[in-house]
Scaffold this motif. Structure first.
Motif, mmCIF file in Angstrom:
data_model
loop_
_atom_site.group_PDB
_atom_site.id
_atom_site.type_symbol
_atom_site.label_atom_id
_atom_site.label_comp_id
_atom_site.label_asym_id
_atom_site.label_seq_id
_atom_site.Cartn_x
_atom_site.Cartn_y
_atom_site.Cartn_z
ATOM 1 N N VAL A 57 -7.487 12.232 -7.647
ATOM 2 C CA VAL A 57 -6.395 12.621 -8.505
ATOM 3 C C VAL A 57 -5.894 11.363 -9.231
ATOM 4 O O VAL A 57 -6.080 10.114 -8.764
ATOM 5 C CB VAL A 57 -5.316 13.118 -7.835
ATOM 6 N N PRO A 58 -4.781 11.323 -10.424
ATOM 7 C CA PRO A 58 -4.592 10.128 -11.022
ATOM 8 C C PRO A 58 -3.628 9.338 -9.792
ATOM 9 O O PRO A 58 -3.078 10.211 -9.366
ATOM 10 C CB PRO A 58 -3.910 10.660 -12.298
ATOM 11 N N GLY A 59 -4.039 7.847 -10.020
ATOM 12 C CA GLY A 59 -3.011 7.055 -9.344
ATOM 13 C C GLY A 59 -3.457 7.014 -7.839
ATOM 14 O O GLY A 59 -2.744 6.249 -7.045
ATOM 15 N N VAL A 60 -4.694 7.473 -7.388
ATOM 16 C CA VAL A 60 -5.173 7.634 -6.190
ATOM 17 C C VAL A 60 -5.792 6.093 -5.807
ATOM 18 O O VAL A 60 -6.024 5.822 -4.723
ATOM 19 C CB VAL A 60 -6.043 8.698 -5.925
ATOM 20 N N LEU A 167 -17.254 12.873 -2.737
ATOM 21 C CA LEU A 167 -16.273 12.317 -2.093
ATOM 22 C C LEU A 167 -15.255 12.685 -3.012
ATOM 23 O O LEU A 167 -15.096 12.196 -4.244
ATOM 24 C CB LEU A 167 -16.388 10.933 -1.647
ATOM 25 N N VAL A 168 -14.012 13.250 -2.468
ATOM 26 C CA VAL A 168 -12.750 13.403 -3.332
ATOM 27 C C VAL A 168 -11.695 12.463 -2.415
ATOM 28 O O VAL A 168 -11.175 12.669 -1.434
ATOM 29 C CB VAL A 168 -12.480 14.971 -3.358
ATOM 30 N N LEU A 169 -11.281 11.605 -3.326
ATOM 31 C CA LEU A 169 -9.938 10.824 -2.971
ATOM 32 C C LEU A 169 -8.730 11.499 -3.303
ATOM 33 O O LEU A 169 -8.407 11.944 -4.228
ATOM 34 C CB LEU A 169 -9.996 9.493 -3.490
ATOM 35 N N MET A 170 -7.864 11.498 -2.260
ATOM 36 C CA MET A 170 -6.680 12.184 -2.449
ATOM 37 C C MET A 170 -5.568 11.240 -1.819
ATOM 38 O O MET A 170 -5.575 10.438 -1.226
ATOM 39 C CB MET A 170 -6.613 13.530 -1.614
ATOM 40 N N LEU A 171 -4.066 11.739 -2.419
ATOM 41 C CA LEU A 171 -3.122 10.834 -1.883
ATOM 42 C C LEU A 171 -2.394 11.334 -0.591
ATOM 43 O O LEU A 171 -2.727 12.460 -0.409
ATOM 44 C CB LEU A 171 -1.939 10.722 -3.010
ATOM 45 N N PRO A 172 -1.794 10.600 0.126
ATOM 46 C CA PRO A 172 -0.963 11.081 1.214
ATOM 47 C C PRO A 172 -0.190 12.402 1.216
ATOM 48 O O PRO A 172 0.043 12.856 2.112
ATOM 49 C CB PRO A 172 -0.472 9.734 1.758
ATOM 50 N N LYS A 196 -4.688 4.924 0.560
ATOM 51 C CA LYS A 196 -3.297 4.492 0.768
ATOM 52 C C LYS A 196 -2.571 5.105 2.074
ATOM 53 O O LYS A 196 -1.235 5.363 1.965
ATOM 54 C CB LYS A 196 -2.521 5.045 -0.504
ATOM 55 N N ALA A 197 -3.486 4.924 3.082
ATOM 56 C CA ALA A 197 -2.894 5.357 4.554
ATOM 57 C C ALA A 197 -2.196 4.162 5.061
ATOM 58 O O ALA A 197 -3.012 3.713 5.908
ATOM 59 C CB ALA A 197 -3.764 6.153 5.308
ATOM 60 N N ASP A 198 -1.218 3.508 4.411
ATOM 61 C CA ASP A 198 -0.594 2.344 5.004
ATOM 62 C C ASP A 198 1.003 2.256 4.734
ATOM 63 O O ASP A 198 1.493 3.302 4.083
ATOM 64 C CB ASP A 198 -1.345 1.063 4.207
ATOM 65 N N SER A 234 -7.094 2.727 4.012
ATOM 66 C CA SER A 234 -6.239 2.271 3.221
ATOM 67 C C SER A 234 -7.112 1.347 2.615
ATOM 68 O O SER A 234 -7.795 0.220 3.359
ATOM 69 C CB SER A 234 -5.126 1.433 3.935
ATOM 70 N N ALA A 235 -7.494 1.309 1.324
ATOM 71 C CA ALA A 235 -8.104 0.393 0.467
ATOM 72 C C ALA A 235 -7.694 -1.116 0.600
ATOM 73 O O ALA A 235 -8.177 -2.013 0.244
ATOM 74 C CB ALA A 235 -8.575 0.917 -0.858
ATOM 75 N N LEU A 236 -6.119 -1.067 0.365
ATOM 76 C CA LEU A 236 -5.467 -1.970 0.252
ATOM 77 C C LEU A 236 -5.380 -3.084 1.353
ATOM 78 O O LEU A 236 -5.714 -4.225 1.525
ATOM 79 C CB LEU A 236 -3.678 -1.839 0.058
#
Length: 328
Positions: A57-60, A167-172, A196-198, A234-236
């Motif tokens: 999704v956008p912003g993921v 693979l589907v990336l999703m936000l928390p 973004k699980a941080d 968390s990619a960050l």
């Protein structure tokens, strides 16, 4: 014999790679044929990579995730190619976002190859020549190939037709997102990863994992030997990436053991052939001189409600068939 030495590709020569990609992307008949000849010579050297399709999704944070994941794979001894497909400019047809600027560390690494390509209006979030470029990368020794698509939506599922693992990336913050995402995307996904699980979002990410796992219980697995899994990372902070790669390796091992791996690859090759036939026939149809002359009149009649689209399509197809079938 192709104009590019196949051994240069096998040795990972970047200049040869760039020239080869230019050939396979060309619309010039002679150059296109040279590119196809080169691919045929390299075909025995292809097919050994893990092909990963990634959407989200956008912003993921797809690019941030891919760079962090790619660097972790390189540290583990892999060579990584990223085919990043950007939205196209409606004016120039070129890439708008420029993924190399968003993956600076990865794109400059000698064990990585990052290629941004405009989608050029092709549905499915992938560039027209993504499959050919994938084969060139495999021949050059890249053992993990990541295809990053434009975004997420029903048309994005085309990437699943060329990847081993989707693979589907999703936000928390699952909630409305869980309701809004297309069911088809979840059905095709081998992995759903909550990025973004941080920080303050760790608790939200854990809840999202539970909600997606519950949602997947309602869907029938598309692979007999694999049920889609939900992970978080968390990619960050670069957490969860090692575990993600371990699951990907389990995926490959299970499908190879069951025989589904080769079966899936062979079905993809046949679908690729038919997609090329469909595309070529569509282009040939629209280039037909009489059809080109009739299209403005027919479209005007449809817009004015004077002709049914089905009747209009039939009239244009009749022109096409009459020119292709002797005696009709």
């Amino acid at each position: 014999m192709s104009v590019i030495n196949p051994n240069s590709i096998r040795q990972g020569d970047r200049r040869a790679m760039a020239k080869a990609i230019t050939l396979v992307e060309s619309t010039h008949p002679e150059k296109l044929d040279q590119g196809q000849t080169l691919l045929e010579e390299l075909l025995p050297d292809t097919g050994k990579s893990l092909r990963i399709g990634i959407t989200g999704v956008p912003g993921v944070g797809k690019s941030t995730f891919i760079e962090a994941f790619g660097m972790r794979l390189i540290e583990a001894g892999h060579q990584v190619a990223v085919l990043a497909v950007d939205p196209s400019s409606p004016i120039t047809g070129g890439s708008i976002l420029g993924d190399k600027t968003r993956m600076q560390q990865l794109s400059s690494h000698p064990q990585a190859f990052v290629r941004p390509s405009p989608s050029s209006g092709v549905l499915g979030g992938v560039a027209r020549k993504t499959r050919e470029i994938m084969l060139l990368c495999e021949a050059a020794g890249y053992d993990v190939i990541i295809v990053e698509t434009v975004g997420v939506g029903q048309s994005e599922t085309m990437v699943a037709s060329m990847a081993d693992l989707f693979l589907v990336l999703m936000l928390p913050n699952a909630g409305d997102e869980l309701q809004g995402i297309k069911k088809g995307i979840l059905e095709l996904a081998a992995l759903i990863v909550i990025n973004k699980a941080d920080g303050d979002q760790k608790t939200l990410a854990q809840r999202a994992v539970r909600e997606y796992r519950n949602a997947l219980q309602l869907l029938k697995p598309t692979r007999a030997s694999w049920k889609a899994k939900v992970l978080q990372c968390s990619a960050l902070e670069q957490t969860g990436l090692v575990e993600l790669w371990e699951v990907m390796q389990d995926f490959r091992e299970m499908l190879k053991t069951s025989g589904e791996w080769e079966e899936h690859r062979s079905h993809q090759a046949v679908r690729w052939m038919w997609s090329l036939i469909d595309e070529e026939l569509r282009q040939s149809f629209r280039k037909h001189s009489q059809i080109q002359a009739d299209i403005p009149r027919v479209e005007k009649a449809i817009r004015q409600g004077k002709q049914l689209p089905t009747r209009a399509a039939r009239s244009l197809l009749d022109v096409w068939f009459s020119s292709k079938i002797p005696g009709k």
